[in-house]
Design a protein around this motif. Structure first.
Motif, short mmCIF file in Angstrom:
data_model
loop_
_atom_site.label_atom_id
_atom_site.label_comp_id
_atom_site.label_asym_id
_atom_site.label_seq_id
_atom_site.Cartn_x
_atom_site.Cartn_y
_atom_site.Cartn_z
N ASP A 230 -10.96 -25.21 -23.57
CA ASP A 230 -10.23 -25.55 -24.84
C ASP A 230 -10.76 -24.73 -25.96
OD1 ASP A 230 -8.68 -27.22 -26.45
OD2 ASP A 230 -10.21 -28.67 -26.49
N ALA A 231 -11.91 -24.52 -26.13
CA ALA A 231 -12.62 -23.80 -27.39
C ALA A 231 -12.15 -22.18 -27.64
CB ALA A 231 -14.29 -23.87 -27.19
N ASP A 232 -11.89 -21.59 -26.25
CA ASP A 232 -11.26 -20.31 -26.43
C ASP A 232 -9.90 -20.40 -26.64
OD1 ASP A 232 -13.49 -19.16 -25.30
OD2 ASP A 232 -12.96 -19.16 -23.13
N SER A 233 -9.10 -21.15 -26.36
CA SER A 233 -7.65 -21.50 -26.78
C SER A 233 -7.85 -21.71 -28.28
CB SER A 233 -6.97 -22.52 -25.94
OG SER A 233 -6.84 -22.21 -24.85
N LYS A 234 -8.69 -22.52 -28.84
CA LYS A 234 -8.62 -23.07 -30.34
C LYS A 234 -9.39 -21.61 -31.06
CE LYS A 234 -9.39 -27.76 -29.82
NZ LYS A 234 -8.03 -28.27 -30.61
N LEU A 235 -10.00 -21.00 -30.53
CA LEU A 235 -10.54 -19.55 -31.26
C LEU A 235 -9.39 -18.76 -31.26
CD1 LEU A 235 -12.89 -18.20 -32.69
CD2 LEU A 235 -13.53 -17.44 -30.39
N MET A 236 -8.58 -18.56 -30.06
CA MET A 236 -7.52 -17.63 -30.17
C MET A 236 -6.62 -17.94 -31.60
SD MET A 236 -5.70 -16.05 -26.90
CE MET A 236 -6.98 -14.53 -26.68
#
Length: 353
Positions: A230-236
């Motif tokens: 989830d964090a990776d998607s949000k950072l993208m």
């Protein structure tokens, strides 16, 4: 603006389908890939649907992108093929994405990349180019600039022909980024937002994107209950929104001064931004306070004594490079910025780094 974007886990595997309609006979697609993946071909190379004369070129990102590096890549492509490639596909972080945009431009424009450092100097449309980020934060995947260090300055090729024709955002590709690199590049996005939202160029368009990116950065870097995926998607998404914000406004003091560091000392962009921003309470008090909390939360120790051994000539050059970026200073301090900032003011900050 980037006209086409695909987002989602596994989106990278759609690349063959995405570029197929653009392929021009036997004209190849040239893949510029960060050399960090050269020893892990199963992660990237084995998943690329190479056809005909397609070529992969691994590019080192040990140093910041240079105009000379762009010229070398363009000369290599032109000397290998007797016709323009079907397209350029950049796979990597901000450096690779910037190089890919610049190469795509220089394949259709004469001279050296250094000739186009500035605003709206490009005359001819670039060849088709695709950006696929493997680290998020720089906003290079969406911006209309490609930041390059030239023989005289560090400055972007800012042009309506610069943005990618297609971007593929796959959160799986940023899953294994080392922590320090993840933090520094993520902070590039955060600093983009602070500088944009506090700038005189702010408008409703840039504000809407900047506020969303800033909220995402606070969630990613100050909360511990986010799942990694989830964090990776949000950072993208934060990187995308942050890049959109500065595309319609501008960055500010931290970026101007980090360009000086990069030009003289070769300091990597994300690290340089953090080193400078940490000392800018006078200009961005709330933003710097939150940055320090993020730094402490993730146990990040910034390099110190960066400018301890520089010569007076190097210091003068740093200031000259930083002060040459007039739109950044005007955004930060207004049209009368020269009454507040000069070389002596900057030297005091540089010496504190």
């Amino acid at each position: 603006m980037v006209p086409k974007v695909v987002f989602g886990k596994g989106a990278f595997d759609q690349i063959g389908e995405i570029i197929s309609p653009v392929r021009n006979g036997i004209a190849p697609f040239i893949y510029l890939i960060d050399s960090v993946f050269e020893n892990n071909i199963s992660f990237i190379e084995d998943r690329i649907p190479l056809r005909s004369m397609d070529e992969i070129i691994y590019v080192s990102t040990e140093e910041e992108p240079k105009t000379s590096q762009v010229d070398e890549l363009v000369n290599r492509i032109n000397s290998t093929y007797q016709f323009a490639p079907s397209g350029i596909i950049g796979i990597g972080g901000g450096s690779i994405l910037d190089l890919s945009k610049a190469v795509a431009i220089m394949l259709t424009n004469p001279g050296s990349a250094a000739d186009y450092q500035g605003w709206d100097l490009v005359k001819n449309k670039a060849v088709y180019h695709v950006g696929i980020p493997t680290i998020s934060g720089t906003g290079a995947e969406v911006s209309r600039t490609t930041v390059l260090t030239g023989p005289e300055r560090k400055l972007g090729i800012n042009s309506d022909f610069t943005p990618f024709d297609q971007v593929i955002l796959d959160p799986e590709l940023i899953n294994n980024v080392p922590k320090n690199q993840w933090f520094y590049t993520g902070m590039d996005c955060y600093i983009h937002c602070v500088e944009s939202l506090n700038g005189t160029y702010l408008n409703a368009f840039s504000q809407s994107y900047g506020e969303k990116a800033l909220d995402l950065c606070k969630e990613i870097f100050l909360e511990n209950d986010l799942e990694k995926e989830d964090a990776d998607s949000k950072l993208m998404m934060a990187s995308w929104h942050g890049g959109m914000s500065i595309a319609y406004s501008q960055v500010g003091v931290a970026h101007a001064m980090s360009y000086g560091l990069a030009y003289v000392l070769g300091t990597k962009h994300g690290v340089g931004n953090c080193i400078v921003f940490d000392k800018l309470e006078k200009y961005y008090p709330e933003g710097v306070a939150i940055f320090k909390k993020m730094k402490e939360y993730h146990n990040i120790t910034l390099p110190v004594g960066v400018c301890a051994d520089i010569t007076s000539e190097q210091l003068d050059t740093m200031c000259e490079v930083a002060l040459s970026l007039e739109p950044l200073w005007e955004n930060a301090l207004g049209k009368d910025w020269k009454s507040e900032v000069n070389a002596e003011v900057l030297k005091k900050i540089y010496r504190s780094l």
